[in-house]
Each structure stands twice: as structure tokens, then as C-alpha cells.
Design a protein around this motif. Structure first.
Motif: not given
Length: 245
Positions: A69-75, A81-86, A107-114
Motif C-alpha cells: 500500500p502507498g499514497i500519491e500526495y499532491s500539492d 506529486h510524490v509517491l510514498v510507501w512505508g 516516519a521512515d517512509g520512502i518517497a519518489v517524485l512522480a
């Protein structure tokens, strides 16, 4: 052991998704993927919904495919947009990117710029993001099409980021031979996948081959030509009512 992961996948849990988690599990498994890095839009989510979503991903996972599971956050401008897992609590909607990245990192998440090419989001890149980003999408099937981005690769050195490839899967049209190869042990679990990624033991694949500078130089002209042809055909199809976005 090398495991193929499909990254940036949306289900009906996203406001614009069209596939159920169980449908995605079966379809991607049949295409040789062992891991699905899910990324539902932050819009409409909450802490309680994220909890339910995590449980749904666990139920849709099998011995043959794992759904992370992960969330795509947007400003607020819906540009970056940034993809976040963890194991990251729901951070909220429309957060400033810098603030969101700091919270995810804490929170020790992993982030990837989409998809940096979408809405020229690459122009918004700030050097301070580098310490919080693991990767940057250099090829997003939905927005870049059949050829990689021109604007994303130059961001990689500045961010010391891993090149990622993502399907941005919403509909059947986003199926494409892109994936991240994870170099991991025999255990395939969310913890093992995230540990593998944090250790940077993940590499982009296209058409089953590693994406290297040599591949870009040799295949890029043909891919760009194919993408131009695809876009032209899509425009014609939309005008005639054959295809709708």
C-alpha cells in the motif's frame, strides 16, 4: 533473487481508479510481476480509510504477488506529486511538498517524485528535497507515453536519486513493459521490499532489459517516433469518438 515490481498503480480506492485490488492482483501476476507498489491519490483519504486500505491490500495479496500500500500526495496546485510507501500515517491532502517530504522521512517512509514532466513539475524542484527522496520517475507510462521523459533525468544527479519507472496505472491503456527489478532474498514481504528499496537494490527495467545510458542512446529515437505516432493516433481516435481519455 530478482523480483519484478510494478510501481505507481491505482485501484478503485482512488477517485479516478477503475480496477479492484483483486483484479489488479490477478492481471499483474499473469504478466510476471511479483510485487505491486500501490499509490492511491491522497484526495478523499483519511487515517481510518488508510487503515482499511492496508487491510484490503493484505487480503488481495497472495503467495504469488504482494500488494504494497502507498499514497500519491499532491500539492495544493496539483502540480507536484510524490509517491510514498512505508508505515507512514496519513499526512493529509494538498500539503506543501517540502513539509510532506519531511513528515514522510520522519516516519521512515520512502518517497519518489512522480512524473516530473506533467505540468512541468520539474521546474518546481527544490534542492532541499534531495535528502528526502529515494527516486525520481524518469518514465511514466500515463504522461510520458511510449518514451521516457526528457526533463526528469537531469534531476537525478542533483537529488542523488534512483531512476524509477512507473505505469501510473488507471486503465487498461497503461499496461506497458516497465518495472523495477528488486534484488532481494527469498522472503517477499512489505518489510523486505521496503528494506531492499532503502538499500538502493532496485533498478528500472523496460521491455525486460535494464535501462542504461546505452539503451537510451540506441532506442530513444525509435521510442520517440513511436510515441509521436501513438499520440497522433490517439488524437484522431478521440475526435472520431473511438477513444476517450
Amino acid at each position: 533473487m530478482e523480483v519484478l515490481a510494478a510501481c505507481h498503480v491505482h485501484s478503485k480506492w482512488s477517485y479516478d481508479g477503475s480496477w479492484a485490488l483483486e483484479e489488479l492482483s490477478a492481471k499483474f501476476r499473469s504478466r510476471g510481476y511479483r510485487v505491486l507498489m500501490m499509490t492511491e491519490h491522497d484526495r478523499g483519504f483519511s487515517a481510518s480509510r488508510l487503515k482499511q486500505y492496508r487491510e484490503a491490500c493484505a487480503e488481495a495479496s497472495t503467495d504469488e504477488i504482494l500488494m504494497v500500500p502507498g499514497i500519491e500526495y499532491s500539492d495544493a496546485a496539483n502540480r507536484v506529486h510524490v509517491l510514498v510507501w512505508g508505515d507512514v500515517p496519513f499526512l493529509g491532502e494538498a500539503l506543501p511538498t517540502t513539509e510532506m517530504l519531511k513528515q514522510a522521512k520522519k516516519a521512515d517512509g520512502i518517497a519518489v517524485l512522480a512524473h516530473p514532466s506533467r505540468k512541468s513539475a520539474w521546474q518546481c524542484f527544490e534542492p532541499g528535497w534531495a535528502e528526502h527522496l529515494l527516486g525520481i520517475e524518469v518514465w511514466n507510462r500515463k504522461y510520458d507515453g511510449w518514451a521516457p521523459s526528457d526533463t526528469a533525468p537531469p534531476l537525478l544527479p542533483a537529488a542523488n536519486a534512483i531512476p524509477f519507472v512507473g505505469l501510473d496505472f488507471h486503465t487498461q491503456r497503461q499496461f506497458f513493459p516497465l518495472g523495477m527489478a528488486l534484488d532481494m532474498g527469498p522472503e517477499i514481504s512489505e518489510t523486505a521490499v521496503l528494506s531492499c528499496m532503502r538499500a538502493r537494490r532496485c533498478h528500472p527495467r523496460a521491455f525486460g532489459a535494464p535501462i542504461t545510458q546505452n539503451l537510451f542512446h540506441t532506442a530513444l529515437p525509435a521510442l520517440k517516433m513511436a510515441e509521436r505516432s501513438r499520440r497522433t493516433a490517439a488524437r484522431i481516435a478521440r475526435k472520431t469518438g473511438v477513444l476517450s481519455r
